[in-house]
Scaffold this motif. Structure first.
Motif, PDB file in Angstrom:
ATOM      1  N   ASP A 112       5.104 -69.756 -56.206  1.00  0.00           N
ATOM      2  CA  ASP A 112       4.825 -70.972 -56.157  1.00  0.00           C
ATOM      3  C   ASP A 112       5.094 -71.246 -57.858  1.00  0.00           C
ATOM      4  OD1 ASP A 112       2.752 -70.099 -58.263  1.00  0.00           O
ATOM      5  OD2 ASP A 112       1.192 -70.203 -56.563  1.00  0.00           O
ATOM      6  N   GLY A 113       4.522 -72.723 -58.207  1.00  0.00           N
ATOM      7  CA  GLY A 113       4.852 -73.340 -59.457  1.00  0.00           C
ATOM      8  C   GLY A 113       4.138 -72.811 -60.490  1.00  0.00           C
ATOM      9  N   ASN A 114       3.189 -71.839 -60.353  1.00  0.00           N
ATOM     10  CA  ASN A 114       2.563 -71.074 -61.220  1.00  0.00           C
ATOM     11  C   ASN A 114       3.207 -69.501 -61.487  1.00  0.00           C
ATOM     12  OD1 ASN A 114       0.523 -73.085 -61.862  1.00  0.00           O
ATOM     13  ND2 ASN A 114      -0.523 -72.581 -60.197  1.00  0.00           N
ATOM     14  N   GLY A 115       4.084 -69.484 -60.851  1.00  0.00           N
ATOM     15  CA  GLY A 115       4.770 -67.852 -60.840  1.00  0.00           C
ATOM     16  C   GLY A 115       4.243 -67.071 -60.181  1.00  0.00           C
ATOM     17  N   ARG A 116       3.350 -67.239 -59.198  1.00  0.00           N
ATOM     18  CA  ARG A 116       2.777 -66.388 -58.325  1.00  0.00           C
ATOM     19  C   ARG A 116       3.491 -66.040 -57.161  1.00  0.00           C
ATOM     20  NH1 ARG A 116      -2.905 -69.376 -59.091  1.00  0.00           N
ATOM     21  NH2 ARG A 116      -3.328 -68.537 -61.279  1.00  0.00           N
ATOM     22  N   PHE A 117       3.293 -64.602 -56.591  1.00  0.00           N
ATOM     23  CA  PHE A 117       4.038 -64.303 -55.240  1.00  0.00           C
ATOM     24  C   PHE A 117       3.231 -63.095 -54.843  1.00  0.00           C
ATOM     25  CE2 PHE A 117       6.114 -61.738 -58.364  1.00  0.00           C
ATOM     26  CZ  PHE A 117       6.386 -60.756 -57.751  1.00  0.00           C
ATOM     27  N   ALA A 118       3.558 -62.891 -53.520  1.00  0.00           N
ATOM     28  CA  ALA A 118       2.728 -61.800 -52.733  1.00  0.00           C
ATOM     29  C   ALA A 118       3.583 -61.269 -51.538  1.00  0.00           C
ATOM     30  CB  ALA A 118       1.528 -62.154 -52.378  1.00  0.00           C
ATOM     31  N   PHE A 119       3.581 -60.045 -51.556  1.00  0.00           N
ATOM     32  CA  PHE A 119       4.004 -59.244 -50.229  1.00  0.00           C
ATOM     33  C   PHE A 119       2.940 -58.479 -49.541  1.00  0.00           C
ATOM     34  CE2 PHE A 119       7.725 -59.748 -52.928  1.00  0.00           C
ATOM     35  CZ  PHE A 119       8.535 -60.300 -52.094  1.00  0.00           C
ATOM     36  N   THR A 120       2.664 -58.749 -48.445  1.00  0.00           N
ATOM     37  CA  THR A 120       1.510 -58.004 -47.697  1.00  0.00           C
ATOM     38  C   THR A 120       2.091 -57.026 -46.755  1.00  0.00           C
ATOM     39  OG1 THR A 120       1.421 -59.668 -46.009  1.00  0.00           O
ATOM     40  CG2 THR A 120      -0.110 -59.874 -47.688  1.00  0.00           C
ATOM     41  N   GLY A 121       1.372 -55.819 -46.174  1.00  0.00           N
ATOM     42  CA  GLY A 121       1.593 -55.009 -45.406  1.00  0.00           C
ATOM     43  C   GLY A 121       2.934 -54.203 -45.450  1.00  0.00           C
ATOM     44  N   VAL A 122       3.107 -53.993 -46.945  1.00  0.00           N
ATOM     45  CA  VAL A 122       4.266 -53.168 -47.349  1.00  0.00           C
ATOM     46  C   VAL A 122       3.946 -51.509 -47.273  1.00  0.00           C
ATOM     47  CG1 VAL A 122       5.746 -52.403 -49.437  1.00  0.00           C
ATOM     48  CG2 VAL A 122       4.792 -54.812 -49.038  1.00  0.00           C
ATOM     49  N   VAL A 123       4.914 -51.012 -46.530  1.00  0.00           N
ATOM     50  CA  VAL A 123       4.750 -49.524 -46.469  1.00  0.00           C
ATOM     51  C   VAL A 123       5.133 -48.910 -47.826  1.00  0.00           C
ATOM     52  CG1 VAL A 123       5.635 -47.434 -45.056  1.00  0.00           C
ATOM     53  CG2 VAL A 123       5.451 -49.480 -44.053  1.00  0.00           C
ATOM     54  N   PRO A 124       4.271 -47.928 -48.421  1.00  0.00           N
ATOM     55  CA  PRO A 124       4.694 -47.401 -49.570  1.00  0.00           C
ATOM     56  C   PRO A 124       6.014 -46.619 -49.417  1.00  0.00           C
ATOM     57  CG  PRO A 124       2.343 -46.870 -48.966  1.00  0.00           C
ATOM     58  CD  PRO A 124       2.933 -47.317 -48.080  1.00  0.00           C
ATOM     59  N   ALA A 125       6.797 -46.710 -50.667  1.00  0.00           N
ATOM     60  CA  ALA A 125       8.064 -46.289 -50.640  1.00  0.00           C
ATOM     61  C   ALA A 125       8.576 -46.745 -52.000  1.00  0.00           C
ATOM     62  CB  ALA A 125       9.079 -46.924 -49.678  1.00  0.00           C
ATOM     63  N   LEU A 126       9.758 -46.213 -52.255  1.00  0.00           N
ATOM     64  CA  LEU A 126      10.585 -46.502 -53.675  1.00  0.00           C
ATOM     65  C   LEU A 126      10.752 -48.281 -53.350  1.00  0.00           C
ATOM     66  CD1 LEU A 126      13.255 -43.891 -54.131  1.00  0.00           C
ATOM     67  CD2 LEU A 126      10.888 -44.195 -55.335  1.00  0.00           C
ATOM     68  N   ALA A 127      10.685 -48.804 -54.507  1.00  0.00           N
ATOM     69  CA  ALA A 127      10.843 -50.404 -54.346  1.00  0.00           C
ATOM     70  C   ALA A 127      11.402 -50.790 -55.881  1.00  0.00           C
ATOM     71  CB  ALA A 127       9.344 -51.096 -54.247  1.00  0.00           C
ATOM     72  N   GLN A 128      12.047 -52.143 -55.713  1.00  0.00           N
ATOM     73  CA  GLN A 128      12.351 -52.724 -56.765  1.00  0.00           C
ATOM     74  C   GLN A 128      12.193 -54.255 -56.518  1.00  0.00           C
ATOM     75  OE1 GLN A 128      16.793 -51.751 -56.867  1.00  0.00           O
ATOM     76  NE2 GLN A 128      16.147 -51.424 -59.063  1.00  0.00           N
ATOM     77  N   PHE A 129      12.104 -54.871 -57.742  1.00  0.00           N
ATOM     78  CA  PHE A 129      11.853 -56.462 -57.372  1.00  0.00           C
ATOM     79  C   PHE A 129      13.011 -57.094 -57.877  1.00  0.00           C
ATOM     80  CE2 PHE A 129       7.594 -54.989 -57.666  1.00  0.00           C
ATOM     81  CZ  PHE A 129       7.098 -55.575 -56.502  1.00  0.00           C
ATOM     82  N   SER A 130      13.765 -58.207 -57.367  1.00  0.00           N
ATOM     83  CA  SER A 130      14.699 -58.754 -57.968  1.00  0.00           C
ATOM     84  C   SER A 130      14.261 -60.344 -58.128  1.00  0.00           C
ATOM     85  CB  SER A 130      16.008 -58.549 -57.169  1.00  0.00           C
ATOM     86  OG  SER A 130      17.057 -59.286 -57.616  1.00  0.00           O
ATOM     87  N   VAL A 131      14.557 -60.682 -59.220  1.00  0.00           N
ATOM     88  CA  VAL A 131      14.383 -62.332 -59.367  1.00  0.00           C
ATOM     89  C   VAL A 131      15.571 -63.241 -59.861  1.00  0.00           C
ATOM     90  CG1 VAL A 131      12.874 -63.972 -60.528  1.00  0.00           C
ATOM     91  CG2 VAL A 131      11.917 -61.645 -60.054  1.00  0.00           C
ATOM     92  N   ARG A 132      15.802 -64.264 -59.105  1.00  0.00           N
ATOM     93  CA  ARG A 132      16.780 -65.028 -59.431  1.00  0.00           C
ATOM     94  C   ARG A 132      16.373 -66.128 -60.393  1.00  0.00           C
ATOM     95  NH1 ARG A 132      19.407 -61.990 -57.123  1.00  0.00           N
ATOM     96  NH2 ARG A 132      20.063 -61.728 -54.903  1.00  0.00           N
ATOM     97  N   ALA A 133      16.383 -65.979 -61.603  1.00  0.00           N
ATOM     98  CA  ALA A 133      16.030 -66.785 -62.656  1.00  0.00           C
ATOM     99  C   ALA A 133      16.820 -67.054 -63.679  1.00  0.00           C
ATOM    100  CB  ALA A 133      14.737 -66.305 -63.336  1.00  0.00           C
ATOM    101  N   ASN A 134      18.008 -67.905 -63.908  1.00  0.00           N
ATOM    102  CA  ASN A 134      19.150 -67.978 -64.889  1.00  0.00           C
ATOM    103  C   ASN A 134      19.678 -66.680 -64.687  1.00  0.00           C
ATOM    104  OD1 ASN A 134      18.350 -70.521 -65.439  1.00  0.00           O
ATOM    105  ND2 ASN A 134      16.982 -69.819 -66.792  1.00  0.00           N
ATOM    106  N   GLY A 135      20.395 -66.194 -63.727  1.00  0.00           N
ATOM    107  CA  GLY A 135      21.000 -65.081 -63.380  1.00  0.00           C
ATOM    108  C   GLY A 135      19.840 -63.994 -62.605  1.00  0.00           C
ATOM    109  N   THR A 136      20.520 -62.935 -62.354  1.00  0.00           N
ATOM    110  CA  THR A 136      19.534 -62.087 -61.626  1.00  0.00           C
ATOM    111  C   THR A 136      18.728 -61.076 -62.638  1.00  0.00           C
ATOM    112  OG1 THR A 136      20.781 -62.028 -59.643  1.00  0.00           O
ATOM    113  CG2 THR A 136      19.348 -60.075 -59.766  1.00  0.00           C
ATOM    114  N   VAL A 137      17.384 -60.952 -62.415  1.00  0.00           N
ATOM    115  CA  VAL A 137      16.553 -59.808 -63.294  1.00  0.00           C
ATOM    116  C   VAL A 137      16.101 -58.700 -62.214  1.00  0.00           C
ATOM    117  CG1 VAL A 137      14.473 -59.920 -64.703  1.00  0.00           C
ATOM    118  CG2 VAL A 137      16.086 -61.740 -64.841  1.00  0.00           C
ATOM    119  N   THR A 138      16.319 -57.652 -62.504  1.00  0.00           N
ATOM    120  CA  THR A 138      16.020 -56.356 -61.601  1.00  0.00           C
ATOM    121  C   THR A 138      14.915 -55.452 -62.339  1.00  0.00           C
ATOM    122  OG1 THR A 138      17.979 -56.735 -60.830  1.00  0.00           O
ATOM    123  CG2 THR A 138      16.806 -54.583 -60.319  1.00  0.00           C
TER     124      THR A 138
END
Length: 144
Positions: A112-138
């Motif tokens: 949202d405009g305040n930089g908040r996000f959420a993912f629900t019901g995620v099965v525990p596993a290996l994970a990475q976040f990728s953000v598109r902010a002036n290029g990709t940040v991982t």
């Protein structure tokens, strides 16, 4: 086999027995390499997982990732059904697209405009976040 080779083999065997690599290490490396590109900026883990007791059967941990361009904080809350909820905050705040990369799927959302996000019901596993902010940040791969 030379004496040096024999000594090195015995030394390797000793370390394999006394301090073996984590079972998840190879999976983490393969997962991270599979999703990263040369153009991605990779964040550093500033604060790693630390479990904190909360009411009921839930547990949570806060993980902070940092880079020159942004910071991501993710609160991981484990639920009794085995799933986890991921609540994240990105600074500087903006409506960035965010991907949650898992071995079996990729899920997408936006801040949202305040930089908040959420993912629900995620099965525990290996994970990475990728953000598109002036290029990709991982983020580095983490085990949920």
């Amino acid at each position: 086999m030379s004496t040096d080779d024999d000594l090195l083999v015995r030394l390797r065997d000793m370390w394999d027995e006394c301090d073996p690599p984590p079972a998840v290490l190879a999976d983490l490396a393969c997962f991270a390499l599979d999703h990263a590109t040369a153009d991605d900026e990779v964040l550093d883990v500033v604060r790693g997982p630390r479990l904190a007791a909360v009411r009921g059967d839930e547990r949570s941990q806060l993980i902070t990732f940092d880079s020159a361009s942004l910071t991501i904080m993710v609160n991981v809350t484990a639920h009794a059904d085995g799933s986890v909820r991921l609540d994240g905050w990105i600074t500087p705040p903006a409506a960035y697209p965010v991907e949650l990369r898992l071995p079996t799927a990729t899920r997408s959302t936006s801040c949202d405009g305040n930089g908040r996000f959420a993912f629900t019901g995620v099965v525990p596993a290996l994970a990475q976040f990728s953000v598109r902010a002036n290029g990709t940040v991982t983020t580095p791969a983490i085990a949920l």
